[in-house]
Structures are given as C-alpha cells and as structure tokens.
Design a protein around this motif. Structure first.
Motif, PDB file in Angstrom:
ATOM      1  N   GLY A 283       0.821  -1.213   0.000  1.00  0.00           N
ATOM      2  CA  GLY A 283       0.000   0.000   0.000  1.00  0.00           C
ATOM      3  C   GLY A 283       0.848   1.253   0.000  1.00  0.00           C
ATOM      4  N   ILE A 284       1.891   1.284   0.825  1.00  0.00           N
ATOM      5  CA  ILE A 284       2.807   2.426   0.859  1.00  0.00           C
ATOM      6  C   ILE A 284       3.493   2.591  -0.501  1.00  0.00           C
ATOM      7  N   ALA A 285       3.843   1.464  -1.130  1.00  0.00           N
ATOM      8  CA  ALA A 285       4.492   1.516  -2.438  1.00  0.00           C
ATOM      9  C   ALA A 285       3.585   2.147  -3.487  1.00  0.00           C
ATOM     10  N   SER A 286       2.305   1.792  -3.483  1.00  0.00           N
ATOM     11  CA  SER A 286       1.367   2.369  -4.457  1.00  0.00           C
ATOM     12  C   SER A 286       1.143   3.849  -4.191  1.00  0.00           C
ATOM     13  N   ILE A 287       1.057   4.222  -2.905  1.00  0.00           N
ATOM     14  CA  ILE A 287       0.889   5.641  -2.575  1.00  0.00           C
ATOM     15  C   ILE A 287       2.095   6.446  -3.065  1.00  0.00           C
ATOM     16  N   GLY A 288       3.295   5.960  -2.767  1.00  0.00           N
ATOM     17  CA  GLY A 288       4.507   6.651  -3.209  1.00  0.00           C
ATOM     18  C   GLY A 288       4.607   6.725  -4.712  1.00  0.00           C
ATOM     19  N   SER A 289       4.285   5.639  -5.390  1.00  0.00           N
ATOM     20  CA  SER A 289       4.337   5.630  -6.846  1.00  0.00           C
ATOM     21  C   SER A 289       3.365   6.643  -7.430  1.00  0.00           C
ATOM     22  N   GLY A 290       2.146   6.702  -6.880  1.00  0.00           N
ATOM     23  CA  GLY A 290       1.164   7.659  -7.380  1.00  0.00           C
ATOM     24  C   GLY A 290       1.610   9.096  -7.200  1.00  0.00           C
ATOM     25  N   LEU A 291       2.214   9.403  -6.062  1.00  0.00           N
ATOM     26  CA  LEU A 291       2.676  10.768  -5.809  1.00  0.00           C
ATOM     27  C   LEU A 291       3.748  11.205  -6.805  1.00  0.00           C
ATOM     28  N   PHE A 292       4.553  10.247  -7.285  1.00  0.00           N
ATOM     29  CA  PHE A 292       5.622  10.569  -8.241  1.00  0.00           C
ATOM     30  C   PHE A 292       5.179  10.408  -9.697  1.00  0.00           C
ATOM     31  N   GLY A 293       3.885  10.210  -9.915  1.00  0.00           N
ATOM     32  CA  GLY A 293       3.388  10.109 -11.281  1.00  0.00           C
ATOM     33  C   GLY A 293       3.401   8.710 -11.844  1.00  0.00           C
ATOM     34  N   GLY A 294       3.568   7.709 -10.989  1.00  0.00           N
ATOM     35  CA  GLY A 294       3.557   6.327 -11.445  1.00  0.00           C
ATOM     36  C   GLY A 294       2.178   5.709 -11.321  1.00  0.00           C
ATOM     37  N   MET A 295       2.125   4.395 -11.392  1.00  0.00           N
ATOM     38  CA  MET A 295       0.880   3.654 -11.331  1.00  0.00           C
ATOM     39  C   MET A 295       0.881   2.761 -10.095  1.00  0.00           C
ATOM     40  N   PRO A 296      -0.271   2.239  -9.693  1.00  0.00           N
ATOM     41  CA  PRO A 296      -0.294   1.318  -8.563  1.00  0.00           C
ATOM     42  C   PRO A 296       0.591   0.113  -8.831  1.00  0.00           C
ATOM     43  N   ALA A 297       1.201  -0.400  -7.786  1.00  0.00           N
ATOM     44  CA  ALA A 297       2.155  -1.498  -7.935  1.00  0.00           C
ATOM     45  C   ALA A 297       1.661  -2.746  -7.227  1.00  0.00           C
ATOM     46  N   THR A 298       2.188  -3.870  -7.636  1.00  0.00           N
ATOM     47  CA  THR A 298       1.942  -5.137  -6.955  1.00  0.00           C
ATOM     48  C   THR A 298       3.245  -5.936  -6.950  1.00  0.00           C
ATOM     49  N   GLY A 299       3.258  -6.985  -6.163  1.00  0.00           N
ATOM     50  CA  GLY A 299       4.362  -7.921  -6.262  1.00  0.00           C
ATOM     51  C   GLY A 299       4.325  -8.605  -7.614  1.00  0.00           C
ATOM     52  N   ALA A 300       5.461  -8.714  -8.265  1.00  0.00           N
ATOM     53  CA  ALA A 300       5.546  -9.291  -9.609  1.00  0.00           C
ATOM     54  C   ALA A 300       6.120 -10.697  -9.516  1.00  0.00           C
ATOM     55  N   ILE A 301       5.313 -11.693  -9.855  1.00  0.00           N
ATOM     56  CA  ILE A 301       5.720 -13.080  -9.673  1.00  0.00           C
ATOM     57  C   ILE A 301       6.970 -13.415 -10.490  1.00  0.00           C
ATOM     58  N   ALA A 302       6.983 -13.003 -11.769  1.00  0.00           N
ATOM     59  CA  ALA A 302       8.118 -13.357 -12.632  1.00  0.00           C
ATOM     60  C   ALA A 302       9.411 -12.718 -12.131  1.00  0.00           C
ATOM     61  N   ARG A 303       9.373 -11.417 -11.809  1.00  0.00           N
ATOM     62  CA  ARG A 303      10.580 -10.740 -11.341  1.00  0.00           C
ATOM     63  C   ARG A 303      11.014 -11.241  -9.964  1.00  0.00           C
ATOM     64  N   THR A 304      10.042 -11.584  -9.119  1.00  0.00           N
ATOM     65  CA  THR A 304      10.382 -12.146  -7.813  1.00  0.00           C
ATOM     66  C   THR A 304      11.065 -13.499  -7.975  1.00  0.00           C
ATOM     67  N   ALA A 305      10.570 -14.320  -8.908  1.00  0.00           N
ATOM     68  CA  ALA A 305      11.188 -15.626  -9.154  1.00  0.00           C
ATOM     69  C   ALA A 305      12.609 -15.466  -9.678  1.00  0.00           C
ATOM     70  N   VAL A 306      12.823 -14.489 -10.572  1.00  0.00           N
ATOM     71  CA  VAL A 306      14.174 -14.218 -11.062  1.00  0.00           C
ATOM     72  C   VAL A 306      15.070 -13.795  -9.908  1.00  0.00           C
ATOM     73  N   ASN A 307      14.556 -12.982  -9.020  1.00  0.00           N
ATOM     74  CA  ASN A 307      15.317 -12.503  -7.872  1.00  0.00           C
ATOM     75  C   ASN A 307      15.785 -13.662  -6.992  1.00  0.00           C
ATOM     76  N   VAL A 308      14.878 -14.577  -6.700  1.00  0.00           N
ATOM     77  CA  VAL A 308      15.216 -15.713  -5.829  1.00  0.00           C
ATOM     78  C   VAL A 308      16.213 -16.642  -6.503  1.00  0.00           C
ATOM     79  N   THR A 309      15.951 -16.968  -7.764  1.00  0.00           N
ATOM     80  CA  THR A 309      16.846 -17.886  -8.468  1.00  0.00           C
ATOM     81  C   THR A 309      18.223 -17.273  -8.714  1.00  0.00           C
ATOM     82  N   ALA A 310      18.310 -15.938  -8.699  1.00  0.00           N
ATOM     83  CA  ALA A 310      19.613 -15.272  -8.870  1.00  0.00           C
ATOM     84  C   ALA A 310      20.399 -15.214  -7.568  1.00  0.00           C
ATOM     85  N   GLY A 311      19.799 -15.670  -6.475  1.00  0.00           N
ATOM     86  CA  GLY A 311      20.528 -15.758  -5.215  1.00  0.00           C
ATOM     87  C   GLY A 311      20.109 -14.785  -4.138  1.00  0.00           C
ATOM     88  N   ALA A 312      19.032 -14.027  -4.343  1.00  0.00           N
ATOM     89  CA  ALA A 312      18.604 -13.044  -3.343  1.00  0.00           C
ATOM     90  C   ALA A 312      18.150 -13.733  -2.069  1.00  0.00           C
TER      91      ALA A 312
END
Length: 538
Positions: A283-312
């Motif tokens: 929720g804080i992420a979407s509020i911040g994004s909106g204030l800076f002219g962005g769009m609402p955000a969500t967790g991204a399954i594909a990018r999260t999976a890349v993050n984990v498999t890359a060693g995060a």
C-alpha cells in the motif's frame, strides 16, 4: 503495529548475503527495464510512468513489505484495470486511484486481513491469469499495427478499431519489429535461459531499426530524473467515480502481491512471510508511486522468481533493482527513448504466452469438471468485463460448487441397533449423521430423519458430524420439536464439545423432552430408548 513496520532484524540476512543480493538486484533490474517500459505504455500512461513505478514502488516495497525477496512494480494485471481509467478520466486520475487504492491496502494490513485475502481458489487464479494474458495481448494490437490515439470503451473495441484503421505499409514495419523481438526472446530463452532475453532482444532490434532507418514509432523523450511528488486537482464528483477503480486496484494489489510472496517463500528458504506487513508495504508503495506520477504497484511473480533464483536472500536485492533502474533513467534516458513501441509489444506478447499455464488447464480438464468450469468462466469474464468482477464471480461459483460437494456427502443414515436384538427394537430408529449440518444440507438431513414412520424413539448419533452451523442447529431443533409433538422421543448422542455451545444457544438441547436425553455414549442411548419402548408397551 510494531510487527507491521521495518526493524533492525530486516538487516540480519544482509550480513551473510550482500554479495549475492547485489548480483541478484542488478539481474532483476535488467530484466525489469523492458517490462516496466512496456507496462507503462500499455496502460496508456507512457513508458516513463512504468519506470517511475518500478523505481519508487520497488524501493518502498523492499523496505516496508513483509517478504525478504519480493520484487514489486508495474504488472500486467494492473494494466488491465488501469487502461479503462486512463481512457475515461485521463492520466491524472491514476494518481488518485493509486493513492486511494494504496490507503485501502494499508488498511487491510492494519486490520490483519492478509491471511484471508490470499484464500483464492486455484482455478480462479488460473482463470483470471489466462484472461489477463488475453487482455494484455489485445492491448498490444494498436502498437503492433502502428495505430495510435484510438477510442473505445473496452480492450476489444480498441483492438478492433486498430484493425479497421491500420494500413499495410505501416503495419508491415511494426509487425516485423514485434516479430523479431519475440523471435529473439524465444531463441534466447531456449538456448541460454539465464540471459536477460527481453533486454537483448530490444537492444538488437532497436539497433536494427536505427541502422535500417525503419519508420517505427519510438518511445520518445524520457525524463532524466524522477519527477517531483505532486497531487492532481480533482473534484468531488470525479473522486466518487474513482472509488470503484480504487477498490479494484486495492483488491488486485493485495491478492497478486500475497500470491507472489507465497510463491517466493516456496522457492527458497528466504525467511518467513508476514502477509499483513506485506499489505502495508504494498500500500505504501502504491501511494509513493502515485505521488511521483507512477501507477499502482503489486508484487511481480516473474521478477520475484528471477530474484530468488539469482541468489537473493534479503531486501537488499529488491532495493538494488530499483537503484539500477534509477541509474538507467539518469544516465541513459536518451538511448531508452529510441526503443520502438512495437518492440515493447513484442516483449509483452511473449510474456502473455508464458503466463498461460497449459498444463494447469489440461489437468483441470482431466480431473475436475467443476474446476474447469470455474477456470473458463473466470477467464471469459476477465476478458469481457474486468478482473475484479471475474474474481468475484469465480469465487462465488467455486463456493457454490464446494457447498454442493459438502451437501452431497451429508446424510442421515439409519443403522441397525448393535448387539443382540430385543423385542421392540423395531420401534427405535438409530440415525448416524455424517458430513456437515450447514445451511446447504440442513433440510436434507431433517427430511431424511422425519421420513421415518412407526417408531417411538429416534437416536441421533452426532459424533460423526464434522460441521454444525446456526442454520443446521436451528433445523435440528425444529426437527426435534416436530418429532416430540408426534409423540416420538428424541435422544441426542455424542454431541461434540465444539458444537455444544452453538447447539445449546440455538435451542437443540431445550427442544429435548428431558436434558437427560443428551448422552455421550451409544450404549446409554440405546438402553434409554429401550426403556421408553418398554414403558409404552406396558
């Protein structure tokens, strides 16, 4: 509230994994760049809005979220919700929707709704994911055909208008660009899956269009810095109209983020997931994004999976991913602006193809007709109407099917009395209640018992009853009252302790002729029943 806020314990994994976290963050940043650009353009906000979302929301969610490895940013599902808002109210409305939706998601976390929001049936998830893939693919039709500034109330209308207005001279170039990007991505993913296929494909095709001087529309100028935070001017009437989309954004952000975080938790041992804190962070992420002219955000399954498999293993990786994108914006915005819009469409077409889980659909078709029905209806409603309606209808249908299944296993079966028979036993009806005595099956149970004739005593074996709700308890109380009025004595045997309070409060025990008619073991119930029969014979 302390459990919903960042603390020093968030930094403990960093001491042991900071090197791999930095590598993972850089990797995800490279993967996220073309997706952020593509989702921003597809939503009608422009590629820059996608980048702002990935940077601001990605960093804030990394700090405030409830997962150590979740990567947040613009996603295809959110694009599907936002595109009609942009078409109806303009880009400024997205800021309001992002802030309102973010506030609702934060409220959901504070109210501890995280564990409940994630309870979405699997066929519903697969159905709206399939529907999202179709909608995103349809949204790419104008870019694929080189047509812009189209009108239409739905994605289907816009896609059809693009087909009607397109010309072969322009479409041949944009289709070639998109086709080359998709082909390069598929080839890289097949031969070298560890490489950032989308980035390589876009870079190669952009160079080709530059050297060949192809007349393909480009992204255009991008800001070299993040914009300053601001609030748009909006009237009360428009604010009321945007409440509906804000609720849709909040539900989608909560559901998709928690599902993504659960997937990440299953990929590697990256620490416990705090679902309520995850909602607060998103929720804080979407509020911040909106204030800076962005769009609402969500967790991204594909990018999260890349993050984990890359060693995060810590939040540092997601934070680095946002900083990598910020570095690109400040140092290479001119180069990024030369990317053809059709190239982004090609990326999203490949993403759509990868979103479709063919094995899941085949599995549902083989083993569960009801699951396949939920899947198909959810997908169709997603394409024709919108995501939230699809989720609501899908969950409603799934719930009805589950209740129907529960009702089918609920029955009152008449059993012979155990042991050697005695005279008068034929006047005793012993019923074993199986399954769930709830509102969907209470009448069925009562009717089966009430159908017994030529009896003096009914014994209700309730020890096998798995569930009892208020409707079931009330129907049992009414049944007992009816039988007692007919002169039939009712004995309740084995009322479970977890059901006793409800049964007593609704009046099941009060309906008995005598409180002694509620017993705990079958032998006592049978002996009591036989004593009633003997007294009647005498």
């Amino acid at each position: 509230m302390r459990s919903l806020l960042p603390s020093l314990t968030d930094l403990r994994p960093v001491r042991h994994s900071w090197k791999t976290d930095i590598v993972a963050g850089v990797t995800v940043g490279i993967v996220a760049l073309p997706l952020a650009l593509a989702f921003g353009a597809s939503a009608g906000l422009g590629p820059a809005a996608g980048l702002v979302t990935a940077i601001v929301a990605g960093f804030l969610a990394a700090v405030f979220g409830g997962s150590n490895v979740q990567v947040s940013g613009p996603t295809g599902a959110m694009v599907v919700v936002l595109a009609p808002v942009v078409a109806s109210h303009g880009t400024g409305a997205v800021t309001v929707v992002a802030i309102l939706g973010g506030l609702l998601v934060v409220a959901g976390g504070i109210l501890r709704l995280g564990r409940f929001i994630a309870m979405v049936p699997w066929p519903v998830i697969e159905g709206f994911t399939f529907g999202i893939a179709i909608v995103i693919a349809l949204q790419q039709v104008p870019a694929l055909l080189g047509v812009h500034d189209l009108e239409g109330t739905t994605t289907l209308n816009v896609a059809w208008n693009a087909v009607e207005r397109s010309t072969w001279d322009q479409a041949s170039i944009t289709l070639l660009v998109a086709g080359l990007v998709a082909a390069v991505m598929v080839l890289i993913q097949w031969r070298a899956p560890r490489l950032p296929a989308s980035l390589i494909a876009i870079a190669a095709v952009t160079l080709l269009t530059e050297f060949a001087d192809l007349a393909a529309p480009r992204i255009g100028a991008l800001p070299g810095t993040l914009p300053l935070p601001s609030l748009p001017e909006i009237d009360a009437a428009t604010l009321r109209e945007l409440l509906g989309p804000a609720v849709a954004v909040a539900l989608l952000a909560a559901i998709e983020s928690l599902l993504s975080a659960k997937v990440a938790a299953g990929l590697a041992d990256t620490g416990e997931l705090n679902p309520d804190r995850e909602l607060v962070g998103q929720g804080i992420a979407s509020i911040g994004s909106g204030l800076f002219g962005g769009m609402p955000a969500t967790g991204a399954i594909a990018r999260t999976a890349v993050n984990v498999t890359a060693g995060a293993r810590s939040r540092l990786a997601a934070a680095v991913h946002a900083l990598v994108l910020l570095l690109i914006v400040t140092t290479a915005s001119g180069l990024v602006g030369r990317i053809p819009l059709a190239a982004l469409a090609g990326v999203l077409l490949v993403v759509c193809a990868r979103m479709v889980d063919r094995e899941a659909a085949i599995m549902l078709a083989r083993v569960s007709r009801s699951g396949l029905l939920v899947f198909a209806i959810t997908a169709i409603v997603t394409v024709v109407f919108d995501l939230i309606v699809a989720i609501q209808i899908g969950i409603a249908i799934a719930a009805v099917l589950v209740l129907r299944s529960l009702a089918s296993t609920t029955r009152a079966e008449r059993e012979p009395l155990p042991g050697d028979p005695e005279p008068g036993d034929e006047r005793i009806a012993l019923f074993r209640l199986d399954g769930s005595a709830f509102f969907g099956a209470a009448d069925k149970l009562a009717d089966q018992i009430a159908a017994a004739r030529d009896i003096d005593v009914v014994i209700l074996r309730m020890s096998h009853l798995t569930m009892l709700d208020t409707t079931g308890a009330r129907r049992l109380a009414e049944l007992i009252t009816t039988l007692e009025r007919r002169g039939v004595t009712v004995i309740v045997k084995g009322l479970q302790e977890r059901h006793r309070s409800l049964a007593s409060g609704i009046g099941v025990l009060d309906a008995l002729r005598d409180r002694a008619h509620a017993v705990d073991d079958l032998a006592t119930a049978i002996e009591h029943a036989r004593s009633h029969v003997r007294r009647r014979v005498l």
